[in-house]
Design a protein around this motif. Structure first.
Motif, PDB file in Angstrom:
ATOM      1  N   GLY A 174      -4.254   3.924  -2.661  1.00 31.34           N
ATOM      2  CA  GLY A 174      -3.075   3.303  -2.094  1.00 31.34           C
ATOM      3  C   GLY A 174      -2.707   1.958  -2.700  1.00 31.34           C
ATOM      4  N   PHE A 175      -3.506   1.481  -3.641  1.00 25.63           N
ATOM      5  CA  PHE A 175      -3.270   0.136  -4.179  1.00 25.63           C
ATOM      6  C   PHE A 175      -3.120   0.134  -5.702  1.00 25.63           C
ATOM      7  CE2 PHE A 175      -5.425  -0.560  -0.134  1.00 25.63           C
ATOM      8  CZ  PHE A 175      -4.586  -1.513   0.455  1.00 25.63           C
ATOM      9  N   SER A 176      -2.566   1.197  -6.268  1.00 29.14           N
ATOM     10  CA  SER A 176      -2.435   1.244  -7.731  1.00 29.14           C
ATOM     11  C   SER A 176      -1.512   0.140  -8.247  1.00 29.14           C
ATOM     12  CB  SER A 176      -1.925   2.610  -8.187  1.00 29.14           C
ATOM     13  OG  SER A 176      -0.639   2.881  -7.649  1.00 29.14           O
ATOM     14  N   ALA A 177      -0.412  -0.140  -7.547  1.00 26.07           N
ATOM     15  CA  ALA A 177       0.508  -1.186  -7.997  1.00 26.07           C
ATOM     16  C   ALA A 177      -0.145  -2.558  -7.882  1.00 26.07           C
ATOM     17  CB  ALA A 177       1.798  -1.129  -7.180  1.00 26.07           C
ATOM     18  N   PHE A 178      -0.694  -2.850  -6.711  1.00 30.58           N
ATOM     19  CA  PHE A 178      -1.306  -4.155  -6.479  1.00 30.58           C
ATOM     20  C   PHE A 178      -2.524  -4.367  -7.368  1.00 30.58           C
ATOM     21  CE2 PHE A 178      -4.145  -6.852  -3.691  1.00 30.58           C
ATOM     22  CZ  PHE A 178      -3.453  -8.031  -3.892  1.00 30.58           C
TER      23      PHE A 178
ATOM     24  N   LYS B 279       0.838  -1.201   0.000  1.00 30.36           N
ATOM     25  CA  LYS B 279       0.000   0.000   0.000  1.00 30.36           C
ATOM     26  C   LYS B 279       0.872   1.249   0.000  1.00 30.36           C
ATOM     27  CE  LYS B 279      -3.864   2.307   2.304  1.00 30.36           C
ATOM     28  NZ  LYS B 279      -4.802   2.305   3.448  1.00 30.36           N
ATOM     29  N   PHE B 280       0.842   1.961  -1.119  1.00 34.58           N
ATOM     30  CA  PHE B 280       1.502   3.251  -1.268  1.00 34.58           C
ATOM     31  C   PHE B 280       0.619   4.117  -2.152  1.00 34.58           C
ATOM     32  CE2 PHE B 280       5.135   0.296  -0.828  1.00 34.58           C
ATOM     33  CZ  PHE B 280       5.801   0.886   0.239  1.00 34.58           C
ATOM     34  N   ASP B 281       0.485   5.388  -1.810  1.00 34.86           N
ATOM     35  CA  ASP B 281      -0.175   6.296  -2.739  1.00 34.86           C
ATOM     36  C   ASP B 281       0.587   6.285  -4.059  1.00 34.86           C
ATOM     37  OD1 ASP B 281      -2.090   6.950  -0.923  1.00 34.86           O
ATOM     38  OD2 ASP B 281      -1.219   8.900  -0.377  1.00 34.86           O
ATOM     39  N   THR B 282      -0.131   6.463  -5.129  1.00 36.24           N
ATOM     40  CA  THR B 282       0.486   6.374  -6.447  1.00 36.24           C
ATOM     41  C   THR B 282       1.669   7.331  -6.594  1.00 36.24           C
ATOM     42  OG1 THR B 282      -1.668   5.786  -7.373  1.00 36.24           O
ATOM     43  CG2 THR B 282       0.035   6.483  -8.921  1.00 36.24           C
ATOM     44  N   VAL B 283       1.551   8.547  -6.083  1.00 38.04           N
ATOM     45  CA  VAL B 283       2.634   9.527  -6.231  1.00 38.04           C
ATOM     46  C   VAL B 283       3.856   9.148  -5.410  1.00 38.04           C
ATOM     47  CG1 VAL B 283       1.059  11.411  -6.813  1.00 38.04           C
ATOM     48  CG2 VAL B 283       1.662  10.995  -4.404  1.00 38.04           C
TER      49      VAL B 283
END
Length: 327
Positions: free
Chosen positions: A233-237, A178-182
């Motif tokens: 927070g889940f753009s990658a996942f 979980k990371f914000d996209t930016v």
């Protein structure tokens, strides 16, 4: 010898061609079409036939798959040896919860459980293997970084050569961050995609090729809420899980005409894991007594049900969630 055991014995004899066995179709019929825990009137006969089949194969063949004659191994080519051995469930991402439960569930049905995690988890993988064996079932550890194409090919080749034909492949690798996209670095984004999507493509491709040659098999991909819904927070996942779902959909349409059942299971809720227990103790304490958290064993039962589905009623996508979930 009972009538059921005699039937298997006679079928095995009839499958001997030029001193070699060709029993894969018989075994596939017993394991796939007639589940051992069926409540039907013929379930006792099915269990008896299955038990005798495996004991018959074990006494007839060495651990390498070659036939035993008077205590000595006879020569046999690898393709015939593969057909004679019990089928394999290959679980990629055999962690401590869902993956382990799936491996145990299929092992109880007579499959050899080949369980896989990254090499750094080799000790935990061996513990799982030993726990399955201690319950009286077959299991093999296959340490594997499923992001590496050559390693996946080598693992599948090794299983098919040394253990048995892969009848079921389960891709269960998780990569939930979980990371914000930016704030997501290109390295994190690519790593998540490699684990949750690219690795699934590699496993599905390699196992699908082998199953296509035999004309039957099941491939199950574990999805998540993120497979269909992109939350903050889940753009990658989420992008990786969306991609895995797309891979599964294409593979299902491509392999269905060849008799291969490809499924995508969307897990929409918390699973009963150490992570959930440790990080969400209040939620766990509230929901667990009410069956409000997904049990790995319950998930595994649904995977087993997917494999047993008749060809005239195949499911591509199944979503699982607790009864208390809001959706």
């Amino acid at each position: 010898m009972s009538a059921a055991a005699a039937a298997v014995f006679q079928a095995g004899r009839s499958c001997r061609i030029g001193g070699r066995f060709s029993q894969s179709k018989l075994l596939h019929s017993i394991v796939s079409s007639q589940p051992m825990h069926s409540a039907s009137a013929g379930s006792q006969q099915c269990r008896e036939m299955s038990s005798f089949f495996f004991s018959y194969s074990s006494s007839t063949f060495s651990s390498s798959g070659s036939p035993v004659q008077n205590g000595e191994r006879a020569d046999i080519d690898s393709s015939a040896a593969s057909e004679a051995r019990p089928p394999v469930v290959f679980v990629v991402g055999a962690g401590d919860a869902t993956g382990a439960a799936v491996a145990r569930r299929f092992a109880r049905d007579g499959f050899t459980a080949c369980v896989s995690r990254r090499p750094r988890h080799a000790a935990q993988l061996q513990d799982l293997t030993e726990s399955i064996r201690s319950a009286g079932h077959r299991a093999e550890s296959v340490p594997l970084d499923a992001r590496k194409p050559d390693d996946v090919v080598a693992a599948v080749d090794r299983i098919e050569r040394d253990v048995g034909p892969i009848e079921i492949a389960v891709f269960n690798i998780g990569a939930n961050v979980k990371f914000d996209t930016v704030d997501t670095t290109p390295r994190v984004f690519m790593k998540v995609w490699e684990m949750a999507c690219f690795a699934g493509f590699l496993v599905g491709k390699e196992c699908g090729q082998r199953m296509k040659q035999r004309g039957h098999g099941t491939i199950i991909f574990t999805g998540a809420t993120a497979s269909v819904q992109s939350n903050p927070g889940f753009s990658a996942f989420s992008s990786a899980k969306h991609g895995l779902r797309a891979v599964a959909g294409s593979l299902a349409r491509e392999l269905a005409p060849d008799g291969i059942h490809v499924c995508h299971v969307l897990i929409d809720g918390m699973i009963d894991t150490a992570f959930v227990r440790d990080n969400f103790p209040a939620v766990y304490a509230d929901r667990k007594p009410r069956q409000g958290i997904l049990s790995p064993d319950s998930i595994a039962e649904q995977y087993a049900a997917l494999h047993r589905q008749p060809k005239d009623a195949w499911t591509f996508e199944m979503d699982l969630r607790p009864w208390v979930a809001k959706w």
